[in-house]
Design a protein around this motif. Structure first.
Motif, PDB file in Angstrom:
ATOM      1  N   VAL A  23      41.384  31.282  38.359  1.00  0.00           N
ATOM      2  CA  VAL A  23      40.631  32.540  38.459  1.00  0.00           C
ATOM      3  C   VAL A  23      39.504  32.496  37.430  1.00  0.00           C
ATOM      4  O   VAL A  23      39.752  32.449  36.216  1.00  0.00           O
ATOM      5  N   SER A  74      37.373  34.701  36.451  1.00  0.00           N
ATOM      6  CA  SER A  74      37.188  35.882  35.595  1.00  0.00           C
ATOM      7  C   SER A  74      38.150  35.922  34.416  1.00  0.00           C
ATOM      8  O   SER A  74      37.856  36.531  33.391  1.00  0.00           O
ATOM      9  N   THR A  75      39.300  35.268  34.549  1.00  0.00           N
ATOM     10  CA  THR A  75      40.294  35.275  33.460  1.00  0.00           C
ATOM     11  C   THR A  75      40.454  33.917  32.796  1.00  0.00           C
ATOM     12  O   THR A  75      41.076  33.818  31.744  1.00  0.00           O
ATOM     13  N   ARG A  76      39.935  32.865  33.443  1.00  0.00           N
ATOM     14  CA  ARG A  76      40.080  31.476  32.979  1.00  0.00           C
ATOM     15  C   ARG A  76      41.550  31.062  32.929  1.00  0.00           C
ATOM     16  O   ARG A  76      41.997  30.318  32.053  1.00  0.00           O
ATOM     17  N   ILE A  77      42.334  31.572  33.880  1.00  0.00           N
ATOM     18  CA  ILE A  77      43.757  31.262  33.988  1.00  0.00           C
ATOM     19  C   ILE A  77      43.999  30.593  35.335  1.00  0.00           C
ATOM     20  O   ILE A  77      43.363  30.925  36.333  1.00  0.00           O
ATOM     21  N   CYS A 133      47.119  29.488  38.199  1.00  0.00           N
ATOM     22  CA  CYS A 133      48.442  29.959  38.617  1.00  0.00           C
ATOM     23  C   CYS A 133      48.965  29.140  39.788  1.00  0.00           C
ATOM     24  O   CYS A 133      48.252  28.356  40.403  1.00  0.00           O
ATOM     25  N   VAL A 184      48.797  37.849  40.203  1.00  0.00           N
ATOM     26  CA  VAL A 184      47.371  37.635  40.428  1.00  0.00           C
ATOM     27  C   VAL A 184      46.980  37.968  41.872  1.00  0.00           C
ATOM     28  O   VAL A 184      47.656  37.588  42.822  1.00  0.00           O
ATOM     29  N   PRO A 219      43.221  37.796  42.872  1.00  0.00           N
ATOM     30  CA  PRO A 219      41.789  37.708  42.579  1.00  0.00           C
ATOM     31  C   PRO A 219      40.926  37.879  43.820  1.00  0.00           C
ATOM     32  O   PRO A 219      41.347  37.605  44.945  1.00  0.00           O
ATOM     33  N   HIS A 274      36.150  34.816  42.907  1.00  0.00           N
ATOM     34  CA  HIS A 274      36.665  34.366  41.612  1.00  0.00           C
ATOM     35  C   HIS A 274      37.711  33.261  41.746  1.00  0.00           C
ATOM     36  O   HIS A 274      38.259  32.815  40.743  1.00  0.00           O
ATOM     37  N   TYR A 317      40.756  25.792  32.300  1.00  0.00           N
ATOM     38  CA  TYR A 317      41.662  26.917  32.569  1.00  0.00           C
ATOM     39  C   TYR A 317      42.978  26.706  31.819  1.00  0.00           C
ATOM     40  O   TYR A 317      43.432  25.571  31.635  1.00  0.00           O
ATOM     41  N   CYS A 348      49.022  30.106  33.417  1.00  0.00           N
ATOM     42  CA  CYS A 348      49.528  31.481  33.473  1.00  0.00           C
ATOM     43  C   CYS A 348      50.869  31.557  32.747  1.00  0.00           C
ATOM     44  O   CYS A 348      51.741  30.712  32.948  1.00  0.00           O
TER      45      CYS A 348
END
Length: 498
Positions: free
Chosen positions: A32, A34-37, A39, A46, A48, A52, A67, A70
């Motif tokens: 993602v 926007s979160t730099r995560i 999953c 999540v 998204p 994103h 990234y 999570c």
């Protein structure tokens, strides 16, 4: 199913994310922006927007793109892509060797040399296939092993770094911070309900994809156990392990949604390889849905698949050991073969200390058996000659049955050993090489199962089996299970706990 096919089908991938479909875990990783995560596709935390979303074929590729994992769905801990378990191309062989810690021991150049490629060629192939080169893939694996040890043991951080394959504490701290956005100490503090290992043992939880049917898996391993080398004790399959830096032992117990793995190793650097061998022995990286769908398409097998979905192929943690034991087991009962193997271990195997049970010996190395006195091999003369010839071929490197070998070449090399025929080759391919399409058509259990299901025999059965490819080794498990042989059942003491 493969990453490129998934990414090319936008509706399919979006449906998987929207439905939190766990079948895609390990095949693809959702990042993602926007979160730099990143999953698992099944992550419950999540949702998204499409703009994103980014998708990667491996945790290493997502990490390499900046990234972090999570903290809820722990994507780095998901079972690896099952493609590496059923493919035999160079990328799959490389991934299996990386899983055994080859890069940590020999470097990326050593991995490339072992596969017969230049490092530049191998990097190009892996980046195209999984989005990361061998160094990045090994780094991701070290991070995952480190987190597992941090959260599930009370080992000092320096020992954790060493066991995970890091060259220094500084590198360990930096990678953990980059991948998990916290320090090793913070990871341990945040861990909840962790099982703390004690007494020199390391206790881990090995993940797998559902469904998972343990009956034939543990039943076979327990029934074929060579006393001293293997045993069934307290609801666990236990065995000795020959590892690069010294001997070890592993106890594998089926639990609710995972396999409990209790390890003892002489050198912590061998933890990664020990875990990889345990996963391979229990076929834990398999995608059960693929063989189930293929086999259920056959009306004769469909009821068996529906009755016990998720059967795995019982394998051996040590390829050369099983290759020799397959020859020992030619035309004799499973129990008799186990007794002979135990006697060879007692005479030629190295001693092992086991404070938890009755394991006493490693199975002899090919080098030790190659020099064995034929008089000490309790079997017919032709089989003695075959055991000694195969041991010499393995010791000299003329035959390789390790995780990085090409299966077609291994079969060809095995066929060149006098006394190693089609049944033995297919059994080695199934239980040592891990070929999911291995099919010992002349095996007595296969013949009985096929007769019971009215599938024919010989050429007729071979022709019928073509529709099961490339999952014929899984068909073998269902054919064997059509009888009431003890190998098809868990020992009674653990039935209630699974």
């Amino acid at each position: 199913m493969d990453f490129h096919a998934i990414i090319g089908d936008e509706e399919r991938i979006q449906a998987a994310v929207a439905g939190r479909d766990a079948r895609f875990d390990g095949w693809v990783f959702l990042a993602v922006t926007s979160t730099r995560i990143y999953c698992r596709p099944s992550c419950p935390a999540v949702k998204p927007k499409r703009e994103h979303q980014r998708f990667y074929p491996s945790a290493a590729a997502a990490q390499d793109a900046g990234y972090r994992a999570c903290k809820r769905c722990r994507p780095d801990a998901s079972p690896g892509s099952p493609a590496w378990d059923w493919r035999t191309d160079v990328c799959a062989r490389a991934m299996r060797l990386i899983g055994e810690g080859v890069v940590d021991r020999d470097g990326a150049a050593g991995l490339a040399s072992r596969l017969g490629y230049s490092l530049r060629q191998l990097e190009r192939l892996l980046i195209a296939e999984v989005g990361a080169g061998p160094a990045a893939l090994a780094r991701a694996q070290r991070a995952q092993v480190a987190r597992t040890l941090i959260e599930s043991t009370d080992l000092p951080m320096g020992q954790v770094a060493f066991a995970a394959g890091f060259a220094s504490i500084r590198a360990f701290n930096r990678v953990v911070a980059d991948v998990f956005a916290c320090s090793p100490t913070e990871l341990r503090t945040k861990a909840k309900g962790r099982t703390v290992s004690g007494g020199g043992a390391i206790t881990l939880r090995l993940a797998y994809r559902e469904p998972f049917e343990p009956s034939n898996l543990f039943g076979h391993l327990a029934a074929a156990a060579a006393p001293g080398v293997e045993e069934w004790q307290g609801g666990a399959y236990r065995r000795t392990l020959r590892l690069p830096h010294g001997p070890g032992t592993a106890a594998l117990r089926p639990g609710p949604g995972y396999i409990e793995c209790r390890l003892r190793v002489a050198d912590l650097r061998d933890v990664t390889m020990a875990v990889a061998r345990c996963r391979r022995a229990l076929d834990l990286d398999a995608d059960p849905h693929a063989p189930m769908e293929a086999l259920a398409a056959d009306p004769a097998l469909a009821p068996l698949v529906a009755k016990t979905p998720g059967r795995r192929v019982p394998r051996k943690a040590d390829g050369p050991e099983y290759a020799i034991r397959a020859v020992i087991g030619q035309q004799i009962a499973t129990a008799s073969a186990a007794t002979i193997a135990a006697g060879l271990a007692e005479r030629y195997g190295e001693a092992v200390e086991d404070p938890d049970g009755g394991l006493t010996r490693l199975f002899p190395s090919p080098q030790a058996l190659a020099e064995a006195d034929p008089a000490h091999l309790p079997m017919p003369g032709k089989r003695k000659a075959t055991v000694l010839a195969l041991a010499r071929a393995l010791a000299e490197g003329r035959v390789d049955v390790g995780p990085g070998v090409d299966w077609a070449k291994a079969r060809e090399d095995l066929a060149g050993v006098p006394g190693v025929g089609p049944w033995t080759i297919e059994m080695i391919a199934m239980r040592a090489l891990g070929d999911p399409d291995a099919f010992p058509v002349k095996d007595l259990g296969v013949i009985k199962g096929a007769r019971h299901l009215e599938l024919g025999a010989g050429r007729a059965l071979e022709a019928r089996s073509q529709a099961w490819r490339p999952w014929r080794a899984y068909a073998v498990q269902y054919l064997w299970a059509s009888s009431e042989h003890p190998t098809n059942h868990l020992p009674t003491e653990v039935k209630a706990s699974v």
